[in-house]
Design an enzyme around this catalytic site. Sequence first.
Site, PDB file in Angstrom:
ATOM      1  N   LYS A 181       0.716  -1.151   0.012  1.00 49.67           N
ATOM      2  CA  LYS A 181       0.169   0.033   0.171  1.00 49.67           C
ATOM      3  C   LYS A 181       0.835   1.290  -0.160  1.00 49.67           C
ATOM      4  O   LYS A 181       1.985   1.419   0.222  1.00 49.67           O
ATOM      5  CB  LYS A 181      -0.852   0.077   1.044  1.00 49.67           C
ATOM      6  CG  LYS A 181      -1.816  -1.204   1.366  1.00 49.67           C
ATOM      7  CD  LYS A 181      -2.790  -1.147   2.521  1.00 49.67           C
ATOM      8  CE  LYS A 181      -3.737  -2.196   2.230  1.00 49.67           C
ATOM      9  NZ  LYS A 181      -4.804  -2.347   3.530  1.00 49.67           N
ATOM     10  N   TYR A 214     -12.351  -2.079  -3.444  1.00 55.65           N
ATOM     11  CA  TYR A 214     -12.751  -2.277  -2.387  1.00 55.65           C
ATOM     12  C   TYR A 214     -14.239  -2.235  -2.169  1.00 55.65           C
ATOM     13  O   TYR A 214     -14.834  -1.948  -1.196  1.00 55.65           O
ATOM     14  CB  TYR A 214     -12.151  -1.101  -1.284  1.00 55.65           C
ATOM     15  CG  TYR A 214     -10.818  -1.690  -0.917  1.00 55.65           C
ATOM     16  CD1 TYR A 214     -10.528  -2.837  -0.019  1.00 55.65           C
ATOM     17  CD2 TYR A 214      -9.568  -0.882  -1.373  1.00 55.65           C
ATOM     18  CE1 TYR A 214      -9.465  -2.932   0.321  1.00 55.65           C
ATOM     19  CE2 TYR A 214      -8.398  -1.399  -0.880  1.00 55.65           C
ATOM     20  CZ  TYR A 214      -8.072  -2.363  -0.151  1.00 55.65           C
ATOM     21  OH  TYR A 214      -6.787  -2.660   0.621  1.00 55.65           O
ATOM     22  N   ASN A 246      -2.124  -0.057   6.888  1.00 55.41           N
ATOM     23  CA  ASN A 246      -1.453  -1.178   7.177  1.00 55.41           C
ATOM     24  C   ASN A 246      -0.542  -1.795   6.336  1.00 55.41           C
ATOM     25  O   ASN A 246      -0.330  -3.002   6.663  1.00 55.41           O
ATOM     26  CB  ASN A 246      -2.441  -2.063   7.843  1.00 55.41           C
ATOM     27  CG  ASN A 246      -3.780  -2.408   7.099  1.00 55.41           C
ATOM     28  OD1 ASN A 246      -3.802  -2.234   5.793  1.00 55.41           O
ATOM     29  ND2 ASN A 246      -4.673  -3.108   7.617  1.00 55.41           N
ATOM     30  N   HIS A 290      -2.178  -5.717   1.562  1.00 57.22           N
ATOM     31  CA  HIS A 290      -3.557  -6.260   1.354  1.00 57.22           C
ATOM     32  C   HIS A 290      -3.340  -7.676   1.009  1.00 57.22           C
ATOM     33  O   HIS A 290      -2.348  -8.019   0.281  1.00 57.22           O
ATOM     34  CB  HIS A 290      -4.141  -5.403   0.292  1.00 57.22           C
ATOM     35  CG  HIS A 290      -5.535  -6.146  -0.352  1.00 57.22           C
ATOM     36  ND1 HIS A 290      -6.715  -6.180   0.433  1.00 57.22           N
ATOM     37  CD2 HIS A 290      -5.575  -7.128  -1.330  1.00 57.22           C
ATOM     38  CE1 HIS A 290      -7.383  -6.920  -0.198  1.00 57.22           C
ATOM     39  NE2 HIS A 290      -6.742  -7.709  -1.417  1.00 57.22           N
ATOM     40  N   GLU A 323      -9.924 -10.577  -7.438  1.00 57.16           N
ATOM     41  CA  GLU A 323      -8.637  -9.494  -7.261  1.00 57.16           C
ATOM     42  C   GLU A 323      -7.451  -9.629  -8.158  1.00 57.16           C
ATOM     43  O   GLU A 323      -7.182  -8.548  -8.724  1.00 57.16           O
ATOM     44  CB  GLU A 323      -8.191  -9.436  -5.991  1.00 57.16           C
ATOM     45  CG  GLU A 323      -9.230  -9.119  -4.868  1.00 57.16           C
ATOM     46  CD  GLU A 323      -9.040  -9.183  -3.434  1.00 57.16           C
ATOM     47  OE1 GLU A 323     -10.012  -8.954  -2.683  1.00 57.16           O
ATOM     48  OE2 GLU A 323      -7.840  -9.529  -2.963  1.00 57.16           O
TER      49      GLU A 323
HETATM   50  P1  DAT Z   1      -7.794  -6.942   5.793  1.00 56.64           P
HETATM   51  O1  DAT Z   1      -7.160  -5.823   5.056  1.00 56.64           O
HETATM   52  O2  DAT Z   1      -7.109  -7.464   6.810  1.00 56.64           O
HETATM   53  O3  DAT Z   1      -8.421  -7.954   4.826  1.00 56.64           O
HETATM   54  P2  DAT Z   1     -10.318  -5.936   6.031  1.00 56.64           P
HETATM   55  O4  DAT Z   1     -11.007  -6.651   4.727  1.00 56.64           O
HETATM   56  O5  DAT Z   1     -11.217  -5.785   7.223  1.00 56.64           O
HETATM   57  O6  DAT Z   1      -8.892  -6.024   6.587  1.00 56.64           O
HETATM   58  O7  DAT Z   1     -10.296  -4.254   5.642  1.00 56.64           O
HETATM   59  C1  DAT Z   1      -9.854  -3.703   4.302  1.00 56.64           C
HETATM   60  C2  DAT Z   1      -8.945  -2.614   4.815  1.00 56.64           C
HETATM   61  O8  DAT Z   1      -9.743  -1.650   5.354  1.00 56.64           O
HETATM   62  C3  DAT Z   1      -7.832  -2.719   5.815  1.00 56.64           C
HETATM   63  O9  DAT Z   1      -6.765  -3.356   5.446  1.00 56.64           O
HETATM   64  C4  DAT Z   1      -7.835  -1.300   6.298  1.00 56.64           C
HETATM   65  C5  DAT Z   1      -9.111  -0.737   6.215  1.00 56.64           C
HETATM   66  N1  DAT Z   1      -9.845  -0.682   7.689  1.00 56.64           N
HETATM   67  C6  DAT Z   1     -10.466  -1.895   8.156  1.00 56.64           C
HETATM   68  N2  DAT Z   1     -11.259  -1.470   9.169  1.00 56.64           N
HETATM   69  C7  DAT Z   1     -10.683  -0.216   9.463  1.00 56.64           C
HETATM   70  C8  DAT Z   1     -11.244   0.558  10.440  1.00 56.64           C
HETATM   71  N3  DAT Z   1     -11.738   0.105  11.392  1.00 56.64           N
HETATM   72  N4  DAT Z   1     -10.684   1.924  10.320  1.00 56.64           N
HETATM   73  C9  DAT Z   1      -9.871   2.450   9.378  1.00 56.64           C
HETATM   74  N5  DAT Z   1      -9.674   1.656   8.215  1.00 56.64           N
HETATM   75  C10 DAT Z   1     -10.086   0.302   8.454  1.00 56.64           C
HETATM   76 MG    MG Z   2      -9.882  -7.875   3.713  1.00 59.74          MG
END
Ligand code: DAT
Ligand code: MG
Length: 140
Positions: free
Chosen positions: A11, A51, A114, A117, A128
């Site tokens: 990212k 997304y 973070n 992905h 994807e």
């Molecule tokens: P992952 O990337 O571990 O699969 P996810 O699919 O639940 O996690 O969420 C996608 C992305 O969205 C994640 O990498 C960062 C963002 N995200 C998730 N929860 C969030 C939150 N509570 N606040 C801000 N960004 C968030």
């Molecule tokens: Mg995810």
Amino acid sequence: MAVERTFSMIKPDATRRNVTGAITAMLEEAGLTVVASRRVWMSRREAEGFYAVHKERPFFGELVESMSSGPTVVQVLQGENAIARNREIMGATNPADAAEGTIRKAFALSIGENSVHGSDAPETAAQEIAYWFSETEIVG
Ligand code: DAT
Ligand code: MG
């Protein structure tokens, strides 16, 4: 378990800090092979499409903003049990919960920034990969 493919993305928070090589080394050390890779600065529209599953979430706007804020590295990873293996080496979504030795423990700044992905299931991996790559760009 057969050899499978998954989709990975480094990212903007990570490309900005010039740690794409360090992250890729951790993926390779985990037994995954990079079989396609491209640097891309995605548009807001591309980030929204990628997304779309999260579009009703309160953090969607922030997510789209941050994913289109700089270059990413989109990758296809291949290996035994690649989808689960990649999720394992990535670590928990929130770096505060990420285990020692994971990419997010080492590099993530926050739950939103973070660093990586990774696809979460065979169906999403296929979708994807197809979102960013044609079959001829993947060299296994
Ligand atoms: P992952 O990337 O571990 O699969 P996810 O699919 O639940 O996690 O969420 C996608 C992305 O969205 C994640 O990498 C960062 C963002 N995200 C998730 N929860 C969030 C939150 N509570 N606040 C801000 N960004 C968030
Ligand atoms: Mg995810």
